[in-house]
Motif scaffolding. Structure first.
Motif, PDB file in Angstrom:
ATOM      1  N   LEU A  54      30.865  37.856  48.304  1.00 30.61           N
ATOM      2  CA  LEU A  54      32.306  37.639  48.430  1.00 30.61           C
ATOM      3  C   LEU A  54      33.084  38.173  47.230  1.00 30.61           C
ATOM      4  N   SER A  55      32.431  38.234  46.059  1.00 34.78           N
ATOM      5  CA  SER A  55      33.143  38.712  44.872  1.00 34.78           C
ATOM      6  C   SER A  55      33.437  40.210  44.937  1.00 34.78           C
ATOM      7  N   ARG A  56      32.863  40.904  45.916  1.00 34.68           N
ATOM      8  CA  ARG A  56      33.240  42.314  46.112  1.00 34.68           C
ATOM      9  C   ARG A  56      34.619  42.423  46.733  1.00 34.68           C
ATOM     10  N   ASP A  57      35.053  41.371  47.417  1.00 38.55           N
ATOM     11  CA  ASP A  57      36.305  41.429  48.170  1.00 38.55           C
ATOM     12  C   ASP A  57      37.377  40.470  47.676  1.00 38.55           C
ATOM     13  N   PHE A  58      36.976  39.436  46.936  1.00 35.71           N
ATOM     14  CA  PHE A  58      37.908  38.387  46.544  1.00 35.71           C
ATOM     15  C   PHE A  58      37.736  38.040  45.069  1.00 35.71           C
ATOM     16  N   ASP A  59      38.834  37.614  44.438  1.00 31.82           N
ATOM     17  CA  ASP A  59      38.726  36.797  43.241  1.00 31.82           C
ATOM     18  C   ASP A  59      38.266  35.418  43.713  1.00 31.82           C
ATOM     19  N   LEU A  60      37.279  34.847  43.052  1.00 31.54           N
ATOM     20  CA  LEU A  60      36.722  33.561  43.484  1.00 31.54           C
ATOM     21  C   LEU A  60      36.964  32.488  42.427  1.00 31.54           C
ATOM     22  N   VAL A  61      37.386  31.328  42.874  1.00 33.12           N
ATOM     23  CA  VAL A  61      37.482  30.136  42.034  1.00 33.12           C
ATOM     24  C   VAL A  61      36.606  29.075  42.697  1.00 33.12           C
ATOM     25  N   VAL A  62      35.609  28.585  41.954  1.00 32.57           N
ATOM     26  CA  VAL A  62      34.591  27.713  42.554  1.00 32.57           C
ATOM     27  C   VAL A  62      34.427  26.468  41.676  1.00 32.57           C
ATOM     28  N   PRO A  63      35.200  25.414  41.946  1.00 34.63           N
ATOM     29  CA  PRO A  63      35.106  24.214  41.108  1.00 34.63           C
ATOM     30  C   PRO A  63      34.076  23.222  41.607  1.00 34.63           C
ATOM     31  N   PHE A  64      33.591  22.404  40.696  1.00 33.49           N
ATOM     32  CA  PHE A  64      32.934  21.163  41.074  1.00 33.49           C
ATOM     33  C   PHE A  64      34.032  20.137  41.350  1.00 33.49           C
ATOM     34  N   PHE A 104      34.651  24.888  36.622  1.00 33.29           N
ATOM     35  CA  PHE A 104      34.786  25.865  37.706  1.00 33.29           C
ATOM     36  C   PHE A 104      34.279  27.228  37.265  1.00 33.29           C
ATOM     37  N   LYS A 105      33.792  27.978  38.237  1.00 35.58           N
ATOM     38  CA  LYS A 105      33.519  29.396  38.040  1.00 35.58           C
ATOM     39  C   LYS A 105      34.769  30.177  38.412  1.00 35.58           C
ATOM     40  N   HIS A 106      35.003  31.258  37.686  1.00 37.24           N
ATOM     41  CA  HIS A 106      36.141  32.132  37.987  1.00 37.24           C
ATOM     42  C   HIS A 106      35.625  33.568  37.939  1.00 37.24           C
ATOM     43  N   ILE A 107      35.460  34.139  39.121  1.00 38.70           N
ATOM     44  CA  ILE A 107      34.838  35.459  39.248  1.00 38.70           C
ATOM     45  C   ILE A 107      35.887  36.429  39.781  1.00 38.70           C
ATOM     46  N   ARG A 108      36.201  37.435  39.001  1.00 35.95           N
ATOM     47  CA  ARG A 108      37.221  38.406  39.412  1.00 35.95           C
ATOM     48  C   ARG A 108      36.560  39.563  40.158  1.00 35.95           C
ATOM     49  N   ALA A 109      37.212  39.976  41.221  1.00 36.96           N
ATOM     50  CA  ALA A 109      36.725  41.112  42.007  1.00 36.96           C
ATOM     51  C   ALA A 109      36.878  42.398  41.210  1.00 36.96           C
ATOM     52  N   SER A 110      36.199  43.437  41.665  1.00 35.80           N
ATOM     53  CA  SER A 110      36.237  44.710  40.948  1.00 35.80           C
ATOM     54  C   SER A 110      37.593  45.405  41.069  1.00 35.80           C
ATOM     55  N   ARG A 111      38.354  45.106  42.138  1.00 34.67           N
ATOM     56  CA  ARG A 111      39.667  45.752  42.294  1.00 34.67           C
ATOM     57  C   ARG A 111      40.778  44.777  41.911  1.00 34.67           C
ATOM     58  N   PRO A 112      41.824  45.260  41.265  1.00 41.59           N
ATOM     59  CA  PRO A 112      42.850  44.361  40.719  1.00 41.59           C
ATOM     60  C   PRO A 112      43.721  43.695  41.778  1.00 41.59           C
TER      61      PRO A 112
END
Length: 368
Positions: A116-126, A83-91
């Motif tokens: 979307l990563s500007r607004d959300f923490d993203l979790v993107v699994p296969f 999975f990808k785990h992309i944290r947004a810029s704001r906590p």
């Protein structure tokens, strides 16, 4: 096995050389009499695409793009999950789980990641058995089991509450999360959801009647893809895992058939390099058989065909020009909090028209 390990994609040069050598010495089938797209991928088109794959497609450039965002691997029920785990810029950003369809895999969500990563923490699994989630280690990966695994993944990442977006098969997993862990979900956003028809056909609009006709044509003339994988996954694995031409034709036909209605060539809806990224991942990871096995698992799950609990989590339906979703049956399945119909796009809306998906997700979750 709760550890989460960093992951980097690094395909060996010998594998790249082997792929190119196989593509350049392919034995091409003669064109069938009267063969057009209605009989499968035309030989001349596929030869041109294979030449592009061998000589112009730059896997190393794609690999660098895929490695741009942090990615990890963990093990759930003995199955590696990438999975990808992309944290947004704001906590304090909300969390969004992105769930893919097939073909496309997690690659089919790439266009959504940056905006979307500007607004959300993203979790993107296969999905289990797809791409870098490696070949399946066991059978029985039904939709409920996949949903439970992803709920466990979100727990492992420390997320008690999250939203989810899914397209096609990913939409089914998203709604199943809504049945299993509704208290943890802020909302669901889906596209290319196929609601099973009910008994009430009275008063269908012209658009809805056209969607029903599309489903009927698919069942009569396009369901072989599903039947082959869901009945003989090992047989199809032999063909696809040994032939890059085979997996190319197998995948590209679906990008053509299920994307924007009326196009003459698949790249009119989805860029060549995006299609070849998906095909390359499937080839390098040798997961054609596992993907087929996942269809077999779902098709042989008795619970897949029975009545299901209605999802009470607020759900947004994004309906493309090529979708077959009919609202009355969607409302039977879920709490419809938003219904958006677009005049373009098909099942791969996140690839074809990503700005539409991004805007709809932002507006929906922003309203909750």
């Amino acid at each position: 096995m709760n550890d989460i390990r960093p992951f980097q994609i690094d395909i060996a040069q010998s594998d790249l050389d082997d792929l190119r050598e196989r593509l350049t010495r392919a034995r091409w089938t003669p064109a069938l009499p009267g063969a057009e797209w209605s009989k499968g991928v035309p030989v001349d088109y596929l030869r041109g695409l294979a030449q592009y794959w061998a000589n112009e497609f730059d896997w190393r450039k794609v690999e660098a793009e895929l490695n741009r965002h942090p990615q990890f691997i963990t093990e759930i029920e003995g199955q590696p999950i990438h999975f990808k785990h992309i944290r947004a810029s704001r906590p304090d950003a909300p969390v969004l789980l992105l769930l893919h369809d097939n073909p496309g895999g997690a690659m089919g969500l790439l266009e959504l990641l940056e905006p979307l990563s500007r607004d959300f923490d993203l979790v993107v699994p296969f999905m289990p058995g797809f791409g870098f989630s490696t070949p399946l280690t066991s059978t029985g990966w039904t939709v409920p089991r996949v949903a439970a695994a992803f709920a466990q993944l979100m727990t492992r990442l420390g997320y008690d509450r999250f939203g989810a977006h899914g397209g096609g098969g990913g939409a089914n997993v998203a709604l199943e999360l809504g049945r299993q862990v509704p208290e943890r979900l802020t909302g669901l956003h889906v596209n290319a959801y196929v609601a099973m028809p009910g008994e009430d056909f009275e008063g269908l609009t012209e658009t809805e009647q056209a969607r029903m006709a599309t489903v009927e044509r698919f069942m009569q003339d396009g369901f072989g893809f599903n039947v082959m994988m869901s009945t003989r996954p090992q047989t199809i694995a032999h063909a696809l895992d040994d032939s890059p031409i085979g997996v190319l034709a197998w995948v590209v036909e679906k990008f053509k058939e299920w994307s924007t209605p009326g196009i003459e060539l698949p790249e009119q809806a989805i860029a060549k390099d995006r299609m070849l990224t998906d095909v390359s991942i499937q080839w390098f990871t040798a997961t054609s058989g596992s993907i087929a096995q996942s269809y077999h698992d779902v098709a042989h799950d008795p619970g897949a065909w029975g009545p299901k609990e209605r999802v009470t989590v607020p759900t947004a339906f994004a309906v493309s020009a090529g979708d077959v979703t009919i609202r009355r049956w969607a409302e039977r399945d879920a709490e419809v909090a938003r219904w958006t119909e677009f005049d373009r796009g098909g099942a791969y809306l996140a690839l074809e028209e990503p700005e539409l998906v991004v805007a709809d997700i932002r507006e929906f979750f922003g309203s909750l």
